[in-house]
Design an enzyme around this catalytic site. Structure first.
Site, PDB file in Angstrom:
ATOM      1  N   CYS A 146       8.810   5.640  19.264  1.00  0.00           N
ATOM      2  CA  CYS A 146       7.506   5.314  18.676  1.00  0.00           C
ATOM      3  C   CYS A 146       7.777   4.709  17.310  1.00  0.00           C
ATOM      4  O   CYS A 146       8.752   3.970  17.149  1.00  0.00           O
ATOM      5  CB  CYS A 146       6.612   6.556  18.601  1.00  0.00           C
ATOM      6  SG  CYS A 146       7.304   7.912  17.632  1.00  0.00           S
ATOM      7  N   ARG A 158       1.231  -3.204  18.298  1.00  0.00           N
ATOM      8  CA  ARG A 158       2.526  -3.039  17.617  1.00  0.00           C
ATOM      9  C   ARG A 158       3.668  -3.294  18.591  1.00  0.00           C
ATOM     10  O   ARG A 158       4.684  -3.907  18.223  1.00  0.00           O
ATOM     11  CB  ARG A 158       2.624  -1.633  17.020  1.00  0.00           C
ATOM     12  CG  ARG A 158       1.693  -1.409  15.841  1.00  0.00           C
ATOM     13  CD  ARG A 158       1.677   0.041  15.405  1.00  0.00           C
ATOM     14  NE  ARG A 158       2.968   0.463  14.857  1.00  0.00           N
ATOM     15  CZ  ARG A 158       3.262   1.722  14.551  1.00  0.00           C
ATOM     16  NH1 ARG A 158       2.356   2.686  14.732  1.00  0.00           N
ATOM     17  NH2 ARG A 158       4.446   2.032  14.059  1.00  0.00           N
TER      18      ARG A 158
END
Length: 277
Positions: free
Chosen positions: A236, A178
């Site tokens: 995050c 990611r």
């Protein structure tokens, strides 16, 4: 309570202390399948801390944004929490969402808060007392008063203003795929990639078997990054796992730490912000 993390044996030793409150802060992982199996039991006398609803800003579409001090105060009082209480927070995945609650209370000025290392799995492994999740305990209204500390939170505008500064470093807790943009985001509306001046520290690297790694290992992990004397910003997907690596940095002795509360859920949908892959 002098450390930000406690063991199951410590909690069991103090479980009947009149000033102790135990919070179950379990949420489902955003990357988990629908049938993720979460236990339907809790630690004896635990109170459910509803991150997603009672303790988040429900006026925004960005998930898990920190509630205002006024909303946080009210929700704490409903749970019977006052400023004199010592709080231990856990989740049923080991260590996942519990550090988020640790950070929330620190941000609201409450220092007597610690994470249960290993969460409910560690508690059950030692055959310590649980009760059905359906057991609803009653408690007196609390009188918690928040003392908001803005130094522990940073927003997108502040990051944009300082993104090229050598005095900050952004640590991204998402998976390497990611971070690099080679894996799709679980929220389909978000762009892929990462912020400039960010490095990848996947939250799983600071954990082992659901527990936080020893301090010596955390220091070794963090020493790979050039972070001495820098302000560290943790991010995050939605502000949950960023708090895990912030907890690790705290245990390793680092200061000047803050959470980008919007995290990639916000940055990945903003127009005109820099993104690298």
């Amino acid at each position: 309570m002098t450390q930000p993390i406690v063991s199951a044996s410590w909690l069991f030793e103090h479980i009947d202390h009149p000033d102790l409150i135990i919070l179950d802060a379990t949420i489902k992982k955003v990357t988990a399948k629908e049938n993720q199996n979460l236990a339907v039991e809790k630690i004896k006398n635990a109170r459910f801390f509803d991150i997603k609803n009672a303790f988040s800003d429900t006026t925004t579409d960005i998930p898990n944004m920190l509630a205002s001090p006024t909303v946080f105060e009210k929700a704490c009082r409903t749970l019977g929490i006052s400023n004199h209480h010592k709080i231990v927070v856990y989740d049923r995945l080991g260590i996942y969402s519990s550090p988020r609650v640790w950070w929330m209370f620190k941000t609201m000025g409450h220092q007597q808060i610690a994470v249960l290392d290993g969460g409910l799995p560690a508690w059950k492994e030692e055959n310590l007392p649980t009760e059905p999740e359906s057991n609803l305990n009653t408690y007196l209204q609390g009188d918690f008063i928040a003392d908001y500390n803005p130094n522990l939170v940073i927003n997108a505008d502040e990051i944009l203003h300082n993104i090229t500064s050598n005095d900050i470093l952004i640590l991204d807790a998402r998976s390497p795929g990611r971070f690099l943009g080679s894996e799709p985001e679980p929220r389909a509306s978000l762009k892929s990639g990462h912020m400039p001046n960010a490095v990848n520290l996947h939250y799983e690297k600071v954990l082992q078997n659901g527990k936080i790694k020893p301090v010596s290992e955390l220091k070794e992990i963090l020493q790979h990054f050039t972070i001495a004397d820098k302000k560290l910003i943790f991010t995050c997907g939605s502000g949950i796992t960023a708090c895990i690596i912030m907890l690790a940095a705290t245990l390793a002795g680092y200061n000047h730490l803050s959470i980008y509360d919007g995290s990639w859920s916000e940055w990945g949908q903003l127009e005109g912000v820099p993104i690298q892959c």
